[in-house]
Scaffold this motif. Structure first.
Motif, short mmCIF file in Angstrom:
data_model
loop_
_atom_site.label_atom_id
_atom_site.label_comp_id
_atom_site.label_asym_id
_atom_site.label_seq_id
_atom_site.Cartn_x
_atom_site.Cartn_y
_atom_site.Cartn_z
N THR A 62 0.64 -1.20 0.07
CA THR A 62 0.04 0.02 0.04
C THR A 62 0.98 1.26 0.02
N SER A 63 0.44 2.25 -0.65
CA SER A 63 1.25 3.56 -0.73
C SER A 63 1.10 4.25 0.61
N SER A 64 1.64 5.43 0.63
CA SER A 64 1.83 6.24 1.78
C SER A 64 0.31 6.50 2.39
N SER A 65 -0.37 6.86 1.43
CA SER A 65 -1.57 7.53 2.13
C SER A 65 -2.76 6.43 1.98
N GLY A 66 -2.31 5.07 1.58
CA GLY A 66 -3.17 4.06 1.50
C GLY A 66 -4.12 4.19 0.26
N GLY A 67 -3.90 5.13 -0.63
CA GLY A 67 -4.57 5.28 -1.83
C GLY A 67 -4.42 4.25 -2.88
N ASN A 68 -3.13 3.55 -2.99
CA ASN A 68 -3.03 2.63 -4.00
C ASN A 68 -2.80 1.54 -3.07
N ILE A 69 -3.25 0.21 -3.70
CA ILE A 69 -3.16 -0.97 -2.98
C ILE A 69 -3.00 -2.05 -4.40
N TYR A 70 -1.95 -3.02 -3.79
CA TYR A 70 -1.72 -4.12 -4.88
C TYR A 70 -1.25 -5.38 -4.07
N TYR A 71 -1.89 -6.45 -4.68
CA TYR A 71 -2.08 -7.80 -4.44
C TYR A 71 -1.32 -8.80 -5.36
N ALA A 72 -0.68 -9.85 -4.52
CA ALA A 72 -0.24 -10.93 -5.30
C ALA A 72 -1.49 -11.72 -5.80
N ASP A 73 -1.35 -12.31 -7.02
CA ASP A 73 -2.55 -13.15 -7.42
C ASP A 73 -2.98 -13.94 -6.59
N SER A 74 -2.20 -14.65 -5.81
CA SER A 74 -2.43 -15.84 -4.85
C SER A 74 -3.10 -15.38 -3.78
N VAL A 75 -3.18 -14.18 -3.43
CA VAL A 75 -3.92 -13.77 -2.18
C VAL A 75 -5.00 -12.80 -2.36
N LYS A 76 -5.54 -12.28 -3.63
CA LYS A 76 -6.20 -11.48 -4.16
C LYS A 76 -7.69 -12.08 -3.76
N GLY A 77 -8.31 -11.17 -2.98
CA GLY A 77 -9.64 -11.53 -2.74
C GLY A 77 -9.92 -12.30 -1.46
N ARG A 78 -8.96 -12.56 -0.85
CA ARG A 78 -8.60 -13.34 0.59
C ARG A 78 -7.97 -12.35 1.46
N TYR A 132 -1.61 -3.20 8.35
CA TYR A 132 -2.42 -4.65 8.65
C TYR A 132 -2.33 -5.39 7.60
N LEU A 133 -2.53 -6.78 7.74
CA LEU A 133 -2.97 -7.92 6.81
C LEU A 133 -3.82 -8.67 7.39
N GLN A 134 -5.31 -8.45 6.87
CA GLN A 134 -6.38 -9.43 7.36
C GLN A 134 -6.23 -10.35 6.27
N MET A 135 -6.23 -11.80 6.79
CA MET A 135 -5.97 -12.91 6.06
C MET A 135 -7.31 -13.86 6.20
N ASN A 136 -8.14 -13.67 5.39
CA ASN A 136 -9.39 -14.78 5.37
C ASN A 136 -9.17 -15.92 4.49
N SER A 137 -10.01 -16.82 4.75
CA SER A 137 -10.06 -18.27 3.59
C SER A 137 -8.58 -18.59 3.73
N LEU A 138 -7.85 -18.99 4.91
CA LEU A 138 -6.45 -19.26 4.64
C LEU A 138 -6.43 -20.55 4.16
N LYS A 139 -5.33 -20.91 3.48
CA LYS A 139 -5.08 -22.14 2.85
C LYS A 139 -3.57 -22.84 3.45
N PRO A 140 -3.41 -23.93 3.44
CA PRO A 140 -2.19 -24.72 3.84
C PRO A 140 -0.97 -23.84 3.04
N GLU A 141 -0.97 -23.61 1.93
CA GLU A 141 0.00 -22.97 1.00
C GLU A 141 0.15 -21.52 1.51
N ASP A 142 -0.60 -20.89 2.44
CA ASP A 142 -0.13 -19.72 3.15
C ASP A 142 0.71 -19.76 4.18
N THR A 143 1.04 -20.93 4.51
CA THR A 143 1.93 -20.99 5.71
C THR A 143 3.33 -20.55 5.38
#
Length: 127
Positions: free
Chosen positions: A51-67, A80-91
């Motif tokens: 996330t950019s300094s103001s929070g105005g820009n956000i970018y995610y890896a495809d592997s976590v986008k939507g989660r 912060y990083l809110q992690m939902n729908s966690l998968k074993p590969e997130d370990t």
């Protein structure tokens, strides 16, 4: 010097959630690009979110986008990083990072775009 301290990791079952926090001290947090990276044993460190300094820009890896959701509170010098729908590969060990550079599509997901790193917090997702 700039210090970053992550917290919130733990052991969860697949499908559950965790919220990671990273508190920054000793620097101008509100001017930093903030990112989250993770590293599993025997693997390279990989980008998760930024996330950019103001929070105005956000970018995610495809592997976590939507989660996963990255956010920041500049008044608290915290990202912060809110992690939902966690998968074993997130370990992995999750690291927060701060970059002094301006937000850029060329550096936002690159570890080389960041100057300061936290110690990491372990996230383990069981199947």
């Amino acid at each position: 010097q700039v210090q970053l301290v992550e917290s919130g990791g733990g052991l969860v079952q697949a499908g559950n959630s965790l919220r990671l926090s990273c508190v920054t001290s000793g620097g101008a947090f509100s001017t930093y690009v903030m990112g989250w990276f993770r590293q599993a044993p025997g693997k390279e460190r990989e980008f998760v979110a930024a996330t950019s300094s103001s929070g105005g820009n956000i970018y995610y890896a495809d592997s976590v986008k939507g989660r996963f959701t990255i956010s920041r509170d500049n008044a608290k010098n915290t990202v912060y990083l809110q992690m939902n729908s966690l998968k074993p590969e997130d370990t992995a060990v999750y690291y927060c990072a701060a970059g002094r550079r301006q937000w850029s599509i060329f550096t936002r997901e690159s570890a080389r775009g960041y100057d300061y790193w936290g110690q990491g917090t372990q996230v383990t997702v069981s199947s």
